[in-house]
Design a protein around this motif. Sequence first.
Motif, PDB file in Angstrom:
ATOM      1  N   SER A 100       0.858  -1.022  -0.058  1.00 16.31           N
ATOM      2  CA  SER A 100      -0.079  -0.070  -0.128  1.00 16.31           C
ATOM      3  C   SER A 100       0.866   1.275  -0.031  1.00 16.31           C
ATOM      4  O   SER A 100       0.422   2.282  -0.537  1.00 16.31           O
ATOM      5  N   ALA A 101       1.847   1.327   0.720  1.00 16.24           N
ATOM      6  CA  ALA A 101       2.738   2.495   0.556  1.00 16.24           C
ATOM      7  C   ALA A 101       3.582   2.503  -0.538  1.00 16.24           C
ATOM      8  O   ALA A 101       3.610   3.796  -1.081  1.00 16.24           O
ATOM      9  N   PHE A 102       3.711   1.445  -1.394  1.00 12.40           N
ATOM     10  CA  PHE A 102       4.542   1.640  -2.462  1.00 12.40           C
ATOM     11  C   PHE A 102       3.330   2.132  -3.660  1.00 12.40           C
ATOM     12  O   PHE A 102       3.627   2.981  -4.479  1.00 12.40           O
ATOM     13  N   LEU A 103       2.131   1.593  -3.454  1.00 13.49           N
ATOM     14  CA  LEU A 103       1.164   2.395  -4.339  1.00 13.49           C
ATOM     15  C   LEU A 103       0.739   3.750  -4.166  1.00 13.49           C
ATOM     16  O   LEU A 103       0.285   4.352  -4.758  1.00 13.49           O
ATOM     17  N   LEU A 104       1.086   4.165  -2.784  1.00 14.30           N
ATOM     18  CA  LEU A 104       1.041   5.682  -2.596  1.00 14.30           C
ATOM     19  C   LEU A 104       2.433   6.415  -3.195  1.00 14.30           C
ATOM     20  O   LEU A 104       2.184   7.293  -3.842  1.00 14.30           O
ATOM     21  N   MET A 105       3.418   5.900  -3.058  1.00  9.17           N
ATOM     22  CA  MET A 105       4.443   6.484  -3.735  1.00  9.17           C
ATOM     23  C   MET A 105       4.850   6.608  -5.237  1.00  9.17           C
ATOM     24  O   MET A 105       5.361   7.610  -5.702  1.00  9.17           O
ATOM     25  N   PRO A 107       2.229   7.158  -7.511  1.00 15.24           N
ATOM     26  CA  PRO A 107       1.832   8.266  -8.191  1.00 15.24           C
ATOM     27  C   PRO A 107       2.163   9.476  -7.590  1.00 15.24           C
ATOM     28  O   PRO A 107       2.070  10.611  -8.088  1.00 15.24           O
ATOM     29  N   THR A 108       2.710   9.415  -6.262  1.00 11.69           N
ATOM     30  CA  THR A 108       3.230  10.625  -5.625  1.00 11.69           C
ATOM     31  C   THR A 108       4.577  11.154  -6.581  1.00 11.69           C
ATOM     32  O   THR A 108       4.440  12.458  -6.747  1.00 11.69           O
ATOM     33  N   VAL A 109       5.445  10.097  -6.524  1.00 10.12           N
ATOM     34  CA  VAL A 109       6.568  10.569  -7.366  1.00 10.12           C
ATOM     35  C   VAL A 109       6.290  11.002  -9.002  1.00 10.12           C
ATOM     36  O   VAL A 109       6.872  11.972  -9.305  1.00 10.12           O
ATOM     37  N   SER A 110       5.128  10.606  -9.216  1.00  9.30           N
ATOM     38  CA  SER A 110       4.899  10.943 -10.883  1.00  9.30           C
ATOM     39  C   SER A 110       4.552  12.163 -10.620  1.00  9.30           C
ATOM     40  O   SER A 110       4.662  12.984 -11.453  1.00  9.30           O
ATOM     41  N   GLU A 111       3.606  12.411  -9.931  1.00 19.27           N
ATOM     42  CA  GLU A 111       2.756  13.803  -9.764  1.00 19.27           C
ATOM     43  C   GLU A 111       3.727  14.791  -9.695  1.00 19.27           C
ATOM     44  O   GLU A 111       3.834  16.078 -10.098  1.00 19.27           O
ATOM     45  N   LEU A 132      10.553   6.987 -15.446  1.00 17.69           N
ATOM     46  CA  LEU A 132      10.985   5.341 -15.460  1.00 17.69           C
ATOM     47  C   LEU A 132      11.666   5.067 -14.543  1.00 17.69           C
ATOM     48  O   LEU A 132      11.464   3.957 -13.897  1.00 17.69           O
ATOM     49  N   GLY A 133      12.919   5.908 -14.670  1.00 20.10           N
ATOM     50  CA  GLY A 133      14.053   5.156 -13.518  1.00 20.10           C
ATOM     51  C   GLY A 133      13.356   5.413 -12.235  1.00 20.10           C
ATOM     52  O   GLY A 133      13.784   4.699 -11.331  1.00 20.10           O
ATOM     53  N   ALA A 134      12.675   6.594 -11.650  1.00 22.07           N
ATOM     54  CA  ALA A 134      12.290   6.858 -10.245  1.00 22.07           C
ATOM     55  C   ALA A 134      11.074   5.763 -10.125  1.00 22.07           C
ATOM     56  O   ALA A 134      11.152   5.226  -8.963  1.00 22.07           O
ATOM     57  N   GLN A 135      10.300   5.283 -10.824  1.00 20.27           N
ATOM     58  CA  GLN A 135       9.160   4.293 -10.621  1.00 20.27           C
ATOM     59  C   GLN A 135       9.899   2.988 -10.642  1.00 20.27           C
ATOM     60  O   GLN A 135       9.820   1.913  -9.819  1.00 20.27           O
ATOM     61  N   GLY A 136      11.083   2.832 -11.432  1.00 23.74           N
ATOM     62  CA  GLY A 136      11.745   1.302 -11.409  1.00 23.74           C
ATOM     63  C   GLY A 136      12.521   1.347 -10.079  1.00 23.74           C
ATOM     64  O   GLY A 136      12.629   0.423  -9.390  1.00 23.74           O
ATOM     65  N   ALA A 137      13.065   2.611  -9.529  1.00 19.69           N
ATOM     66  CA  ALA A 137      13.774   2.431  -8.015  1.00 19.69           C
ATOM     67  C   ALA A 137      12.884   2.265  -6.960  1.00 19.69           C
ATOM     68  O   ALA A 137      12.974   1.395  -6.187  1.00 19.69           O
ATOM     69  N   LEU A 138      11.495   2.681  -7.087  1.00 18.79           N
ATOM     70  CA  LEU A 138      10.561   2.509  -6.194  1.00 18.79           C
ATOM     71  C   LEU A 138      10.166   0.838  -6.320  1.00 18.79           C
ATOM     72  O   LEU A 138      10.092   0.227  -5.031  1.00 18.79           O
ATOM     73  N   VAL A 143      10.665  -4.587  -3.518  1.00 15.84           N
ATOM     74  CA  VAL A 143      11.185  -5.982  -3.671  1.00 15.84           C
ATOM     75  C   VAL A 143      12.019  -6.319  -2.591  1.00 15.84           C
ATOM     76  O   VAL A 143      11.968  -7.349  -1.837  1.00 15.84           O
ATOM     77  N   VAL A 144      13.226  -5.259  -2.286  1.00 15.88           N
ATOM     78  CA  VAL A 144      14.366  -5.510  -1.408  1.00 15.88           C
ATOM     79  C   VAL A 144      13.605  -5.506  -0.118  1.00 15.88           C
ATOM     80  O   VAL A 144      13.867  -6.195   0.987  1.00 15.88           O
ATOM     81  N   GLY A 145      12.795  -4.254   0.070  1.00 17.93           N
ATOM     82  CA  GLY A 145      12.172  -4.031   1.612  1.00 17.93           C
ATOM     83  C   GLY A 145      11.310  -5.362   1.818  1.00 17.93           C
ATOM     84  O   GLY A 145      11.541  -5.593   2.910  1.00 17.93           O
ATOM     85  N   LEU A 146      10.413  -5.757   0.959  1.00 19.26           N
ATOM     86  CA  LEU A 146       9.747  -7.131   1.367  1.00 19.26           C
ATOM     87  C   LEU A 146      10.442  -8.318   1.863  1.00 19.26           C
ATOM     88  O   LEU A 146      10.350  -8.884   2.784  1.00 19.26           O
ATOM     89  N   VAL A 147      11.444  -8.428   1.118  1.00 17.16           N
ATOM     90  CA  VAL A 147      12.510  -9.405   1.393  1.00 17.16           C
ATOM     91  C   VAL A 147      12.961  -9.364   2.741  1.00 17.16           C
ATOM     92  O   VAL A 147      13.136 -10.147   3.628  1.00 17.16           O
ATOM     93  N   VAL A 148      13.603  -8.028   3.260  1.00 20.33           N
ATOM     94  CA  VAL A 148      14.285  -7.779   4.406  1.00 20.33           C
ATOM     95  C   VAL A 148      13.116  -8.063   5.704  1.00 20.33           C
ATOM     96  O   VAL A 148      13.245  -8.431   6.683  1.00 20.33           O
ATOM     97  N   GLN A 149      11.845  -7.602   5.225  1.00 14.47           N
ATOM     98  CA  GLN A 149      10.910  -7.435   6.183  1.00 14.47           C
ATOM     99  C   GLN A 149      10.484  -9.022   6.532  1.00 14.47           C
ATOM    100  O   GLN A 149      10.384  -9.270   7.759  1.00 14.47           O
ATOM    101  N   ILE A 150      10.304  -9.992   5.655  1.00 15.95           N
ATOM    102  CA  ILE A 150       9.998 -11.090   5.632  1.00 15.95           C
ATOM    103  C   ILE A 150      10.967 -11.972   6.445  1.00 15.95           C
ATOM    104  O   ILE A 150      10.990 -12.625   7.450  1.00 15.95           O
ATOM    105  N   VAL A 151      12.346 -11.736   6.107  1.00 14.79           N
ATOM    106  CA  VAL A 151      13.526 -12.378   6.754  1.00 14.79           C
ATOM    107  C   VAL A 151      13.544 -11.917   8.384  1.00 14.79           C
ATOM    108  O   VAL A 151      13.651 -12.767   8.922  1.00 14.79           O
ATOM    109  N   HIS A 152      13.181 -10.778   8.401  1.00 15.40           N
ATOM    110  CA  HIS A 152      13.226 -10.176   9.879  1.00 15.40           C
ATOM    111  C   HIS A 152      12.251 -10.643  10.583  1.00 15.40           C
ATOM    112  O   HIS A 152      12.141 -11.101  11.858  1.00 15.40           O
ATOM    113  N   LEU A 153      10.981 -10.918  10.068  1.00 15.74           N
ATOM    114  CA  LEU A 153       9.848 -11.396  10.707  1.00 15.74           C
ATOM    115  C   LEU A 153      10.273 -12.795  11.117  1.00 15.74           C
ATOM    116  O   LEU A 153       9.785 -13.490  12.454  1.00 15.74           O
TER     117      LEU A 153
END
Length: 158
Positions: A100-105, A107-111, A132-138, A143-153
Amino acid sequence: MFGISPIGWAHTLGSLPAIPVAVHMFARHGRIVPRSLPGAVYFGSMLIGASTVFLVAHQPVSYGIGVVTILLLLAGYAVGWVPAAGRAARYIETVCLSVSAFLLMVPTVSEILRRVPDGHPLVTDLKSPLLLGAQGALAVILVVGLVVQIVHLARRRQ
């Protein structure tokens, strides 16, 4: 200013608090914590933003993002109250709220790139390499954040 209508300002200002609150929770807890004061602010702000997108959107994809965001919010906040979810609840909650945070960011970055500076935006084309680069970075951060979060949990459970 910035070509934003009054309802657009309500949408923008209503959803804006979700960004620093999410950053705070990611930095402090490594995830969005729904049963907390910042979590309540995040939920309310995201709900305002996702609900009002239907009033300001000009592209059909925006409606889809709004619907998916609302569903992820509801799932992320409700799963902790479902006894049958058991140990998976924390994982489902974390993934739903991070997406959900990704889906916020996105359009925010695009706008921001398409409106700032006022009158001479950084991006004028949706296929711009900067956009496109900004959206790719997001996407990479997600992906990296989800992996880190799941490993941490998973490590916290052991």
